[in-house]
Design a protein around this motif. Structure first.
Motif, PDB file in Angstrom:
ATOM      1  N   VAL A  84       0.814  -1.264   0.067  1.00 43.28           N
ATOM      2  CA  VAL A  84       0.002  -0.212   0.065  1.00 43.28           C
ATOM      3  C   VAL A  84       0.699   1.341  -0.060  1.00 43.28           C
ATOM      4  CG1 VAL A  84      -1.754   1.481   1.240  1.00 43.28           C
ATOM      5  CG2 VAL A  84      -1.896  -1.123   1.485  1.00 43.28           C
ATOM      6  N   LYS A  85       1.782   1.276   0.914  1.00 40.87           N
ATOM      7  CA  LYS A  85       2.739   2.478   1.006  1.00 40.87           C
ATOM      8  C   LYS A  85       3.423   2.715  -0.215  1.00 40.87           C
ATOM      9  CE  LYS A  85       3.352   2.574   5.972  1.00 40.87           C
ATOM     10  NZ  LYS A  85       4.321   2.334   6.970  1.00 40.87           N
ATOM     11  N   MET A  86       3.884   1.575  -0.942  1.00 40.96           N
ATOM     12  CA  MET A  86       4.423   1.480  -2.230  1.00 40.96           C
ATOM     13  C   MET A  86       3.688   2.368  -3.346  1.00 40.96           C
ATOM     14  SD  MET A  86       6.127  -1.337  -4.793  1.00 40.96           S
ATOM     15  CE  MET A  86       4.574  -2.076  -5.051  1.00 40.96           C
ATOM     16  N   PHE A  87       2.564   1.880  -3.541  1.00 43.85           N
ATOM     17  CA  PHE A  87       1.861   2.821  -4.449  1.00 43.85           C
ATOM     18  C   PHE A  87       1.432   4.101  -4.169  1.00 43.85           C
ATOM     19  CE2 PHE A  87       1.339  -1.656  -6.418  1.00 43.85           C
ATOM     20  CZ  PHE A  87       1.138  -1.345  -7.688  1.00 43.85           C
ATOM     21  N   ASP A  88       1.335   4.279  -2.823  1.00 41.93           N
ATOM     22  CA  ASP A  88       0.949   5.651  -2.298  1.00 41.93           C
ATOM     23  C   ASP A  88       2.137   6.677  -2.522  1.00 41.93           C
ATOM     24  OD1 ASP A  88      -1.624   4.955  -1.514  1.00 41.93           O
ATOM     25  OD2 ASP A  88      -1.139   4.936   0.568  1.00 41.93           O
ATOM     26  N   HIS A  89       3.123   6.058  -2.538  1.00 45.98           N
ATOM     27  CA  HIS A  89       4.607   6.550  -2.843  1.00 45.98           C
ATOM     28  C   HIS A  89       4.687   6.967  -4.280  1.00 45.98           C
ATOM     29  CE1 HIS A  89       8.871   7.862  -3.048  1.00 45.98           C
ATOM     30  NE2 HIS A  89       8.829   6.681  -4.063  1.00 45.98           N
ATOM     31  N   PHE A  90       4.426   6.146  -5.183  1.00 51.43           N
ATOM     32  CA  PHE A  90       4.457   6.298  -6.582  1.00 51.43           C
ATOM     33  C   PHE A  90       3.338   7.605  -6.783  1.00 51.43           C
ATOM     34  CE2 PHE A  90       5.001   1.648  -7.369  1.00 51.43           C
ATOM     35  CZ  PHE A  90       6.417   1.680  -7.166  1.00 51.43           C
ATOM     36  N   ALA A  91       2.243   7.667  -6.235  1.00 50.98           N
ATOM     37  CA  ALA A  91       1.106   8.652  -6.516  1.00 50.98           C
ATOM     38  C   ALA A  91       1.885  10.085  -6.051  1.00 50.98           C
ATOM     39  CB  ALA A  91      -0.250   8.301  -5.845  1.00 50.98           C
ATOM     40  N   GLU A  92       2.247  10.089  -4.910  1.00 49.65           N
ATOM     41  CA  GLU A  92       2.892  11.173  -4.211  1.00 49.65           C
ATOM     42  C   GLU A  92       3.873  11.641  -5.038  1.00 49.65           C
ATOM     43  OE1 GLU A  92       3.603   9.866  -0.257  1.00 49.65           O
ATOM     44  OE2 GLU A  92       1.285   9.481   0.297  1.00 49.65           O
ATOM     45  N   GLU A  93       4.587  10.808  -5.580  1.00 52.29           N
ATOM     46  CA  GLU A  93       5.831  11.373  -6.621  1.00 52.29           C
ATOM     47  C   GLU A  93       5.372  11.717  -7.928  1.00 52.29           C
ATOM     48  OE1 GLU A  93       9.355  11.340  -6.201  1.00 52.29           O
ATOM     49  OE2 GLU A  93       8.645  11.345  -4.119  1.00 52.29           O
ATOM     50  N   GLY A  94       4.077  11.584  -8.231  1.00 49.10           N
ATOM     51  CA  GLY A  94       3.467  12.058  -9.682  1.00 49.10           C
ATOM     52  C   GLY A  94       3.878  11.071 -10.612  1.00 49.10           C
ATOM     53  N   ALA A  95       3.995   9.797 -10.260  1.00 50.65           N
ATOM     54  CA  ALA A  95       4.514   8.939 -11.311  1.00 50.65           C
ATOM     55  C   ALA A  95       3.406   8.649 -12.181  1.00 50.65           C
ATOM     56  CB  ALA A  95       4.827   7.618 -10.749  1.00 50.65           C
ATOM     57  N   ALA A  96       4.026   8.201 -13.697  1.00 45.85           N
ATOM     58  CA  ALA A  96       3.018   7.798 -14.727  1.00 45.85           C
ATOM     59  C   ALA A  96       2.820   6.292 -14.546  1.00 45.85           C
ATOM     60  CB  ALA A  96       3.467   8.060 -16.050  1.00 45.85           C
ATOM     61  N   ILE A  97       1.650   5.672 -14.451  1.00 38.92           N
ATOM     62  CA  ILE A  97       1.362   4.403 -14.160  1.00 38.92           C
ATOM     63  C   ILE A  97       0.879   3.734 -15.540  1.00 38.92           C
ATOM     64  CG2 ILE A  97       0.288   2.602 -12.875  1.00 38.92           C
ATOM     65  CD1 ILE A  97       1.748   4.707 -11.004  1.00 38.92           C
ATOM     66  N   LEU A  98       1.856   2.626 -16.063  1.00 38.99           N
ATOM     67  CA  LEU A  98       1.305   1.921 -17.264  1.00 38.99           C
ATOM     68  C   LEU A  98       1.129   0.497 -16.812  1.00 38.99           C
ATOM     69  CD1 LEU A  98       1.079   1.965 -20.219  1.00 38.99           C
ATOM     70  CD2 LEU A  98       3.652   1.428 -20.432  1.00 38.99           C
ATOM     71  N   SER A  99       0.039  -0.001 -17.315  1.00 44.12           N
ATOM     72  CA  SER A  99      -0.319  -1.454 -16.915  1.00 44.12           C
ATOM     73  C   SER A  99      -0.236  -2.198 -18.230  1.00 44.12           C
ATOM     74  CB  SER A  99      -1.590  -1.726 -16.263  1.00 44.12           C
ATOM     75  OG  SER A  99      -1.470  -0.955 -14.808  1.00 44.12           O
ATOM     76  N   ILE A 100       0.505  -3.073 -18.483  1.00 43.68           N
ATOM     77  CA  ILE A 100       0.475  -4.018 -19.666  1.00 43.68           C
ATOM     78  C   ILE A 100      -0.097  -5.240 -19.236  1.00 43.68           C
ATOM     79  CG2 ILE A 100       2.178  -5.072 -21.199  1.00 43.68           C
ATOM     80  CD1 ILE A 100       4.099  -3.079 -20.428  1.00 43.68           C
ATOM     81  N   ARG A 101      -1.562  -5.611 -19.685  1.00 41.44           N
ATOM     82  CA  ARG A 101      -2.169  -6.550 -19.313  1.00 41.44           C
ATOM     83  C   ARG A 101      -2.091  -7.662 -20.313  1.00 41.44           C
ATOM     84  NH1 ARG A 101      -6.776  -4.555 -16.512  1.00 41.44           N
ATOM     85  NH2 ARG A 101      -5.996  -3.045 -14.854  1.00 41.44           N
ATOM     86  N   LYS A 128      -7.482   2.284  -1.623  1.00 38.04           N
ATOM     87  CA  LYS A 128      -8.671   3.242  -1.755  1.00 38.04           C
ATOM     88  C   LYS A 128      -7.785   4.740  -1.850  1.00 38.04           C
ATOM     89  CE  LYS A 128     -12.515   1.791   1.112  1.00 38.04           C
ATOM     90  NZ  LYS A 128     -13.328   1.917   2.735  1.00 38.04           N
ATOM     91  N   ASN A 129      -6.853   4.802  -1.181  1.00 38.67           N
ATOM     92  CA  ASN A 129      -6.278   6.274  -1.338  1.00 38.67           C
ATOM     93  C   ASN A 129      -5.348   6.314  -2.700  1.00 38.67           C
ATOM     94  OD1 ASN A 129      -5.246   8.821  -0.339  1.00 38.67           O
ATOM     95  ND2 ASN A 129      -3.024   7.899  -0.596  1.00 38.67           N
ATOM     96  N   PHE A 130      -4.689   5.181  -3.158  1.00 37.11           N
ATOM     97  CA  PHE A 130      -4.306   5.266  -4.740  1.00 37.11           C
ATOM     98  C   PHE A 130      -5.180   5.665  -5.397  1.00 37.11           C
ATOM     99  CE2 PHE A 130      -2.858   2.868  -8.337  1.00 37.11           C
ATOM    100  CZ  PHE A 130      -1.737   3.667  -8.756  1.00 37.11           C
ATOM    101  N   ARG A 131      -6.326   4.793  -5.487  1.00 39.79           N
ATOM    102  CA  ARG A 131      -7.496   4.722  -6.374  1.00 39.79           C
ATOM    103  C   ARG A 131      -7.831   6.365  -6.361  1.00 39.79           C
ATOM    104  NH1 ARG A 131     -10.806   1.531  -4.326  1.00 39.79           N
ATOM    105  NH2 ARG A 131      -9.715  -0.277  -5.408  1.00 39.79           N
ATOM    106  N   LYS A 132      -7.923   6.995  -5.478  1.00 39.08           N
ATOM    107  CA  LYS A 132      -8.424   8.488  -5.549  1.00 39.08           C
ATOM    108  C   LYS A 132      -7.334   9.320  -6.859  1.00 39.08           C
ATOM    109  CE  LYS A 132     -10.250   8.894  -1.003  1.00 39.08           C
ATOM    110  NZ  LYS A 132     -10.279   9.653   0.325  1.00 39.08           N
ATOM    111  N   TYR A 133      -6.072   9.043  -6.561  1.00 40.55           N
ATOM    112  CA  TYR A 133      -5.335   9.497  -7.692  1.00 40.55           C
ATOM    113  C   TYR A 133      -5.769   9.105  -9.018  1.00 40.55           C
ATOM    114  CZ  TYR A 133      -2.084  11.097  -3.901  1.00 40.55           C
ATOM    115  OH  TYR A 133      -1.418  11.640  -2.927  1.00 40.55           O
ATOM    116  N   THR A 134      -5.887   8.060  -9.276  1.00 40.03           N
ATOM    117  CA  THR A 134      -6.179   7.543 -10.515  1.00 40.03           C
ATOM    118  C   THR A 134      -7.552   7.952 -11.171  1.00 40.03           C
ATOM    119  OG1 THR A 134      -6.942   5.486  -9.686  1.00 40.03           O
ATOM    120  CG2 THR A 134      -4.958   5.585 -10.749  1.00 40.03           C
ATOM    121  N   MET A 135      -8.574   7.654 -10.277  1.00 37.24           N
ATOM    122  CA  MET A 135     -10.043   7.945 -10.765  1.00 37.24           C
ATOM    123  C   MET A 135     -10.542   9.636 -10.524  1.00 37.24           C
ATOM    124  SD  MET A 135     -12.282   4.787  -9.340  1.00 37.24           S
ATOM    125  CE  MET A 135     -13.419   4.903 -10.622  1.00 37.24           C
ATOM    126  N   ASN A 136      -9.445  10.425  -9.978  1.00 36.42           N
ATOM    127  CA  ASN A 136      -9.692  11.663 -10.164  1.00 36.42           C
ATOM    128  C   ASN A 136      -8.813  12.572 -11.043  1.00 36.42           C
ATOM    129  OD1 ASN A 136     -11.712  12.660  -7.956  1.00 36.42           O
ATOM    130  ND2 ASN A 136     -10.774  11.247  -6.735  1.00 36.42           N
TER     131      ASN A 136
END
Length: 412
Positions: A84-101, A128-136
């Protein structure tokens, strides 16, 4: 594997039009190990574009299956705090998130559905917190797909695995416009087309939408101040990105308490490594009060019981039946592709940015404005060449939006 030239064009498209990677920005790549060669190409190009650093999160279908089969229940019901902390860190750093499905649609077939549901619920709560970054749209993020043998054979069962993978690559390149001379320019034009459609719908300010098709008779109220979106979106920093590649939809949110009637699916839904097929949902005052499925009944029930918001709608999306994906005549057993071949709805959380001022609202304000909240968001397909949609305007008049699955109003 296809030609390196085509793979490179696809990787560049994902970085330039998908997440729109900026110089000195962190990139996070979520990829299966089967996609390692393509992921490595993405990483190389990202650094050439000036990425600050690239972090890879690897996944493996075989190990995921073993985990669901053998992990203790208490493990399934919890997500490690470090993750959880890892993804929150990515979001706080303003990282771009690319998922290769690259997932097998039947990956978890035969696994007790309650175990899958427990894991999904735990992940939904934890993220929940990380999703706020993507869904907003606070950060840029995008999803692309690459073939694997199981997925390709599901679509093309009459051929060898190698040939099926080759055919699926061909479809992916065509549908994502990678086969065109300049895919980035092709996407710019495509986004402009979708932007015109959303502008027309925003100008009409419909109060309700009425859906009618075989097995479907549904009325959906729209919240005051709802916003139609489609194609690329600007992040909080004003960076345009495409969350889904492909995308053929324009979408908004329904009023969470204003959905009444019955809707029937038109394509299989791949959810949690299982298929839900030929299902129907009946709504009363926004909530699912009855449901049935010819295949995946228990999986559907677990989805609906994820939390209170999982029984309400969070998205409505319009996709013409004449879209390129629909005209391929294929069922992809993959929501990223199938949802862009068909009008669809989503159970669960709404995108707050789809209502005026929503990105700044707290949970109580969102509820007061009819915006659904949930730990899940699952799209399902309900469009076809037999779907009609009517829009009810503020003065009570009605006009045709869709007839026989395609636009009945001028959106060009």
């Amino acid at each position: 594997m296809p030609e390196q030239t085509m793979l490179k064009k696809y990787a560049e498209l994902a970085l330039k039009c998908g997440v729109n990677l900026q110089e000195n920005q962190m990139l996070v790549v979520n990829s299966s190990i089967e996609g390692a060669p393509f992921a490595r190409m993405v990483v190389k190009i990202a650094y050439e574009m000036g990425a600050k650093t690239v972090h890879i999160n690897w996944s493996d279908d075989t190990l995921d299956r073993l985990w669901y089969e053998n992990a203790a229940q208490e493990v399934l019901e919890n997500v490690p705090e470090w993750r959880v902390k890892m993804f929150d860190h990515f979001a706080e750093e303003g990282a771009a998130i690319l998922s290769i499905r690259s997932t097998n649609p039947d990956l978890l077939k035969g696994i007790e559905s309650s175990r899958i549901s427990a894991s999904n619920k735990a992940a939904g709560d934890a993220m929940k917190n990380f999703r706020k970054y993507t869904m907003n749209d606070k950060i840029t993020w995008s999803i692309v797909a690459i073939p694997n043998g199981e997925w390709a054979k599901k679509i093309f069962p009459e051929t060898s695995e190698a040939k099926a993978i080759e055919q699926l690559w061909e479809q992916i390149f065509k549908i994502t416009r990678v086969d065109q001379e300049d895919p980035v320019e092709a996407w710019n034009k495509h986004n402009a087309t979708l932007s015109k459609a959303k502008d027309v719908l925003n100008d009409h300010k419909y109060k309700k939408l009425i859906y009618k098709a075989p097995g479907t008779d549904l009325t959906i109220e729209l919240p005051e101040g709802h916003i139609w979106k489609g194609g690329s979106s600007p992040s909080e920093k004003g960076i345009e990105f495409n969350a889904n590649m492909p995308t053929e939809e324009v979408f908004t949110l329904p009023h969470k308490y204003g959905v009444n009637g019955t809707v029937s699916s038109t394509k299989p839904l791949s959810y949690g490594g299982n298929l839900i097929n030929n299902f129907s949902l009946t709504f009363k005052e926004g909530k699912v009060v009855d449901f049935s499925a010819e295949e995946g009944q228990e999986t559907l029930e677990n989805l609906l019981n994820m939390d209170e918001g999982a029984r309400r709608l969070g998205e409505i999306a319009i996709v013409p039946h004449e879209s390129p994906i629909s005209q391929s005549g294929l069922i992809f057993f993959n929501t990223l592709y199938d949802e862009n071949a068909s009008c669809h709805l989503a159970l669960g959380k709404a995108y707050p940015s789809s209502v005026k001022g929503g990105a700044a609202m707290d949970d109580d304000a969102l509820d007061a404005n009819g915006v659904n909240n949930s730990i899940t968001h699952v799209d399902f397909m309900m469009g076809s060449g037999e779907l009609d949609i009517d829009g009810v305007k503020e003065d009570g008049s009605t006009e045709a939006i869709f007839r026989n699955g395609n636009w009945a109003i001028n959106v060009k």
